[in-house]
Scaffold this active site. Structure first.
Site, PDB file in Angstrom:
ATOM      1  N   SER A   1       0.824  -1.399   0.026  1.00 53.36           N
ATOM      2  CA  SER A   1       0.049  -0.152   0.081  1.00 53.36           C
ATOM      3  C   SER A   1       0.913   1.160  -0.044  1.00 53.36           C
ATOM      4  CB  SER A   1      -0.780  -0.125   1.074  1.00 53.36           C
ATOM      5  OG  SER A   1      -1.367   1.203   1.550  1.00 53.36           O
TER       6      SER A   1
ATOM      7  N   TYR B   1      -2.150  -1.195  10.758  1.00 50.70           N
ATOM      8  CA  TYR B   1      -2.305  -1.762   9.260  1.00 50.70           C
ATOM      9  C   TYR B   1      -1.218  -1.486   8.633  1.00 50.70           C
ATOM     10  CZ  TYR B   1      -3.776  -1.951   4.795  1.00 50.70           C
ATOM     11  OH  TYR B   1      -4.035  -1.999   3.387  1.00 50.70           O
TER      12      TYR B   1
ATOM     13  N   LYS C   1       1.934  -3.708   6.684  1.00 49.61           N
ATOM     14  CA  LYS C   1       2.309  -3.880   5.196  1.00 49.61           C
ATOM     15  C   LYS C   1       3.872  -3.616   4.994  1.00 49.61           C
ATOM     16  CE  LYS C   1      -1.417  -4.702   3.294  1.00 49.61           C
ATOM     17  NZ  LYS C   1      -1.856  -5.954   2.760  1.00 49.61           N
TER      18      LYS C   1
END
Ligand code: NAD
Ligand code: UFG
Length: 338
Positions: free
Chosen positions: A124, A149, A153
């Protein structure tokens, strides 16, 4: 060639399954349906006229995964499975680290055991953190993520990079997505969030269908052309096609490569509202409210590397993104639920 798609029933996964099948790949899908349902896969079959193997399996289940790798001959993996809600990750960090990081480690261990060392991973733009200026380029320092989150990643990017360093037989593409929106042009598959959407486009489309009364625009005092946040929205079908190019690439090479998948153009919140209203002839009531904590003013990509090395670029513009979002929402007011 047979591609395992983890999280294939989800929003980006289902669109990528369609494009993989269209490109002539055989697919095997696994999902635990935490954030999706079987109906999306039924529709992938309908749209492509092809049946494919599907397993309800969690990527943390080493035995279950091993069984699948034993039964199916897998040449490469597109790894979408993961939890993705920023706010939820702040409330449930352990679940996010366990699912996203732990799950990826288990998946890689099983891949290695069965000699499958080719992976395309859903990363991302969030890994660029708060401090890099747009347009974001792959060579900029990653990290400095601001929520669990995003940190999952970044950690997975590091883990896959270390795996490649330790064993050059691996071939890995880390794809850094910008803001995927839109839906398949058929209106049969699309984004189906649980509860009140966190992201802009699904929120707008639920206002349009009358489920939500108005859009809250989070701040109009950013340093952008109209004061609202600017993002690089990319049509989910363009994003899906980027995965085909990445799969072709990992199958041909032994390397670790990072690619931005974005359009290179930034649109503000109000640009999106205006485009949606104009293209679909619908009024979207909105109110300017306080900034959302953690948001940055501007985030858009430099997508030149994907063009140069993968021969990929996004083709669909903002009008198509708004039109396809609305077609999906209006044809499926309750998403995949009957
Ligand atoms: P999604 O939630 O629609 O799809 C993810 C799928 O993974 C779901 O079907 C879910 O049920 C499944 N899943 C989750 N944990 C699993 C597990 N342990 N085992 C098996 N299946 C599991 O999300 P999406 O928007 O399609 O995103 C796909 C990937 O792309 C995710 O990794 C996400 O973090 C990443 N990504 C998404 C965006 C975005 O804005 N949508 C942006 C950047 C990156
Ligand atoms: N916004 C609103 N109102 C809303 C929702 C969003 O004004 O109801 C604004 C946000 O403030 C931001 C823009 O719309 O300016 C886009 O917000 P999204 O929540 O749609 O997307 P983000 O860029 O904040 O985050 C998304 C994904 C993250 C990912 C990030 C970078 O949700 O998971 O892109 O890839 F990390």
């Amino acid at each position: 060639m047979s591609i395992l798609v983890t999280g294939g029933a989800g929003y980006i996964g289902s669109h990528t399954c369609v494009e993989l099948i269209k490109a002539g790949y055989d697919i095997v899908v696994i999902d635990n349906f935490y954030n999706s349902c079987k109906e999306s896969l039924v529709r992938v079959s309908e749209l492509t006229g092809k049946d494919f193997a599907f397993y309800e399996c969690d990527i943390r289940d080493e035995e279950g995964l091993s069984h699948i790798f034993e039964k199916e001959k897998i040449d490469a993996v597109v790894h979408f499975a993961g939890l993705k809600a920023v706010g939820e990750s702040c409330a449930m960090p352990l679940e996010y680290y366990e699912n996203n990081v732990g799950g990826t480690i288990t998946l890689c261990r099983v891949m290695k055991k069965y000699g499958c060392k080719k992976m395309v991973f859903s990363s991302s733009a969030t890994v660029y953190g708060m401090n890099n200026p747009s347009p974001l380029v792959e060579t900029m320092p990653a990290g400095g993520t601001t929520n669990p989150y995003g940190t999952t990643k970044f950690m997975i990017e590091l883990i896959l990079s270390d795996l490649y360093k330790a064993d050059n037989e691996w071939s890995v593409c880390l794809l850094r997505y910008f803001n995927p929106i839109g839906a398949h042009e058929s209106g049969r598959i699309g984004e189906d969030p649980n509860g009140i959407p966190n992201n802009l486009m699904p929120y707008i489309s639920q206002v349009a269908i009358g489920k939500l009364p108005k859009l809250n625009v989070y701040g109009n005092d950013y340093d952008t052309h109209d004061g609202t946040g600017v993002r690089d929205y990319i049509h989910v079908v363009d994003l899906a096609i980027g995965h085909i190019k990445a799969i072709d690439h990992v199958l041909e090479t032994q390397s670790l490569d990072i690619y931005n998948l974005g359009t290179g153009t930034g649109y503000s919140v109000l640009d999106i509202v205006n485009a949606f209203q104009k293209v679909n002839n619908i009024t979207i009531p909105y109110e300017i409210v306080d900034r959302r904590p953690g948001d940055i003013a501007t985030c858009y990509s430099n997508p030149a590397k994907a063009l140069a090395e993968l021969n990929w670029k996004a083709e669909r513009g903002i009008e198509e993104m708004c039109r396809d979002t609305w077609r999906w929402q209006s044809m499926n007011p309750n998403g995949y639920k009957a």
